[in-house]
Each structure stands twice: as C-alpha cells, then as structure tokens.
Design a protein around this motif. Structure first.
Motif, PDB file in Angstrom:
ATOM      1  N   ARG A   1      30.593  62.899   7.183  1.00  0.00           N
ATOM      2  CA  ARG A   1      30.487  61.472   6.853  1.00  0.00           C
ATOM      3  C   ARG A   1      31.867  60.841   6.717  1.00  0.00           C
ATOM      4  N   ALA A   2      32.777  61.542   6.005  1.00  0.00           N
ATOM      5  CA  ALA A   2      34.120  61.002   5.796  1.00  0.00           C
ATOM      6  C   ALA A   2      34.886  60.883   7.110  1.00  0.00           C
ATOM      7  N   SER A   3      34.779  61.899   7.957  1.00  0.00           N
ATOM      8  CA  SER A   3      35.518  61.884   9.225  1.00  0.00           C
ATOM      9  C   SER A   3      34.964  60.832  10.178  1.00  0.00           C
ATOM     10  N   PHE A   4      33.630  60.686  10.234  1.00  0.00           N
ATOM     11  CA  PHE A   4      33.038  59.668  11.110  1.00  0.00           C
ATOM     12  C   PHE A   4      33.410  58.266  10.634  1.00  0.00           C
ATOM     13  N   PHE A   5      33.455  58.091   9.310  1.00  0.00           N
ATOM     14  CA  PHE A   5      33.861  56.796   8.769  1.00  0.00           C
ATOM     15  C   PHE A   5      35.297  56.476   9.165  1.00  0.00           C
ATOM     16  N   GLU A   6      36.189  57.462   9.047  1.00  0.00           N
ATOM     17  CA  GLU A   6      37.587  57.225   9.407  1.00  0.00           C
ATOM     18  C   GLU A   6      37.737  56.966  10.897  1.00  0.00           C
ATOM     19  N   LEU A   7      36.952  57.666  11.711  1.00  0.00           N
ATOM     20  CA  LEU A   7      37.006  57.432  13.155  1.00  0.00           C
ATOM     21  C   LEU A   7      36.556  56.008  13.487  1.00  0.00           C
ATOM     22  N   ARG A   8      35.518  55.521  12.785  1.00  0.00           N
ATOM     23  CA  ARG A   8      35.068  54.147  13.023  1.00  0.00           C
ATOM     24  C   ARG A   8      36.145  53.138  12.624  1.00  0.00           C
ATOM     25  N   VAL A   9      36.820  53.405  11.498  1.00  0.00           N
ATOM     26  CA  VAL A   9      37.880  52.514  11.052  1.00  0.00           C
ATOM     27  C   VAL A   9      39.022  52.495  12.053  1.00  0.00           C
ATOM     28  N   LEU A  10      39.396  53.660  12.560  1.00  0.00           N
ATOM     29  CA  LEU A  10      40.484  53.751  13.529  1.00  0.00           C
ATOM     30  C   LEU A  10      40.137  53.049  14.836  1.00  0.00           C
ATOM     31  N   ARG A  11      38.894  53.203  15.270  1.00  0.00           N
ATOM     32  CA  ARG A  11      38.470  52.503  16.494  1.00  0.00           C
ATOM     33  C   ARG A  11      38.481  51.000  16.290  1.00  0.00           C
ATOM     34  N   SER A  12      38.055  50.561  15.097  1.00  0.00           N
ATOM     35  CA  SER A  12      38.051  49.135  14.792  1.00  0.00           C
ATOM     36  C   SER A  12      39.459  48.580  14.788  1.00  0.00           C
ATOM     37  N   GLN A  13      40.393  49.327  14.196  1.00  0.00           N
ATOM     38  CA  GLN A  13      41.781  48.897  14.163  1.00  0.00           C
ATOM     39  C   GLN A  13      42.389  48.845  15.556  1.00  0.00           C
ATOM     40  N   SER A  14      42.010  49.824  16.388  1.00  0.00           N
ATOM     41  CA  SER A  14      42.511  49.869  17.759  1.00  0.00           C
ATOM     42  C   SER A  14      41.994  48.680  18.566  1.00  0.00           C
ATOM     43  N   THR A  15      40.720  48.345  18.350  1.00  0.00           N
ATOM     44  CA  THR A  15      40.128  47.213  19.066  1.00  0.00           C
ATOM     45  C   THR A  15      40.770  45.901  18.629  1.00  0.00           C
ATOM     46  N   THR A  16      41.019  45.789  17.320  1.00  0.00           N
ATOM     47  CA  THR A  16      41.649  44.569  16.780  1.00  0.00           C
ATOM     48  C   THR A  16      43.060  44.401  17.320  1.00  0.00           C
ATOM     49  N   ALA A  17      43.796  45.515  17.374  1.00  0.00           N
ATOM     50  CA  ALA A  17      45.173  45.480  17.864  1.00  0.00           C
ATOM     51  C   ALA A  17      45.235  45.103  19.342  1.00  0.00           C
ATOM     52  N   ALA A  18      44.214  45.558  20.102  1.00  0.00           N
ATOM     53  CA  ALA A  18      44.177  45.244  21.539  1.00  0.00           C
ATOM     54  C   ALA A  18      43.843  43.770  21.745  1.00  0.00           C
TER      55      ALA A  18
END
Length: 212
Positions: free
Chosen positions: A195-212
């Motif tokens: 759960r913790a790792s999937f949550f962090e992966l979602r946050v990282l993907r969201s940040q990557s999308t925002t940065a793009a």
C-alpha cells in the motif's frame, strides 16, 4: 546557500553509506541463518523452522534489493519496496500452505532442535533489528527493510513457543499453529508495504505529469 546545499549533499551521501554498511551486514547474517535453519528444519521435521528459514532467504533477497536502490531515484525505491512486499506476500502464502500440509501429515517435529536453532536465529535477528532500528524512518526503502527485521523477531519467538508446545503436548499442532500465525503476520506486513509503495508510485507519477 551553496555551502548549505553542499553540506546537505554530504549528509545524504554519508547516510546512504551508512545504509549500505548496515544492509551488507544484515544480508550476510540472514544468508547464514537461512542455511542453518533450513538444514535444521529438514532434520527436525519442523514446519515452523522451515517457514522461518524461507523467511531468512526472502530477507536476504530483500536486503539485496535495498542495496541495489540505495543511490537510485525515489521511483526505483518505491518499485523495490513494492517488489519486497510481493516477496513477503509470496512467502506468507507458502507458509500457510505448509501449515495445511503439516496438519494433514501429522509428523512430529523434534522439539529440542527447534528450541536450540530457534534461539540461535533469534539472537542473530536481534542483532539485525538493532542495526536497522535507527534507520527505520530514513526512507520507505529502509522502513520496509526494518519491518522485515521486526517480523523476524516475532516469528523467532513464535518458533520457541512452538518448540515448548511440541515438547509439552507431544504433538505437532503447536508447530502447525505457529506456521499459520507466521503466514498471517507476513501477509499483513506485505500488504502494508505494498500500500505504501503503490501510494508513493502514484504520487511520483502525479508529480511527473505535473512537471511535464
């Protein structure tokens, strides 16, 4: 500001260096404990010892993954944590299957061997726990590694309880019961890490999308 950033970089490098040293030590300890406990489990016909030895093997793989991602990105660390959670879940399911098999066969384990080896493994895992404790809050990678060590301590104590139960009742059910309990513990921890790792992966993907 440049001096501050430089100091921070040095602190991070030193922290990662400490992580590497600790993980190498616990990796070696767990690999040795796996060989010793697996051999003893086979000789003593103990499901609890065999299950605990497989956990030692799983931990060795876990610590190896942790070493691999020390200097890598947060994305790598979150992915490694997810993989570690999957490994923990797999071993938990394996222990549960073994407990069912032991119930069906009813082979009586050797309580004395269970007790002696269980105590040796407990001492080894206690050392790993102390080494990892101070790094448990450094990042997700080290936290999931510490959780593995914490689970080892609980499992080792359970093996000792099972050894006493087998000796007192002259029956295999304490060994089987401990196997099932270990499986439940590992599955719970595995889901927590996932759960913790999937949550962090979602946050990282969201940040990557925002940065793009």
């Amino acid at each position: 500001m440049d001096d501050c950033c430089g100091t921070k970089t040095e602190e991070i490098s030193a922290l990662r260096g400490n992580h590497k040293n600790v993980l190498i030590i616990v990796l070696v300890i767990n690999a040795v404990l796996f060989v010793v406990e697996a051999a003893a489990g086979l000789l003593a016909n103990s499901t609890a010892l065999l299950a605990d030895s497989l956990d030692m093997l799983g931990d060795s793989l876990v610590y190896g993954f942790s070493l691999y991602v020390l200097w890598r990105s947060a994305q790598w660390k979150a992915t490694a944590a997810a993989l570690k959670g999957a490994i923990m879940a797999t071993f938990g399911a394996g222990v549960l299957i073994g407990a069912v098999y032991k119930t069906l066969t009813g082979v009586l384990p050797v309580a004395e061997t269970m007790g002696i080896i269980g105590l040796v493994v407990l001492l080894g895992n206690g050392l790993c726990f102390l080494l990892l404790y101070r790094h448990r809050s450094d990042d997700l990678n080290m936290r999931s590694t510490w959780l593995c060590s914490r689970n080892d301590i609980i499992a080792n104590l359970s093996v000792l309880v099972a050894a006493i139960g087998v000796k007192v009742f002259d029956a295999s059910w304490p060994d089987t019961l401990v196997g099932a309990a270990i499986a439940a513990l590992f599955l719970r921890s595995a889901f927590s890490v996932l759960r913790a790792s999937f949550f962090e992966l979602r946050v990282l993907r969201s940040q990557s999308t925002t940065a793009a």
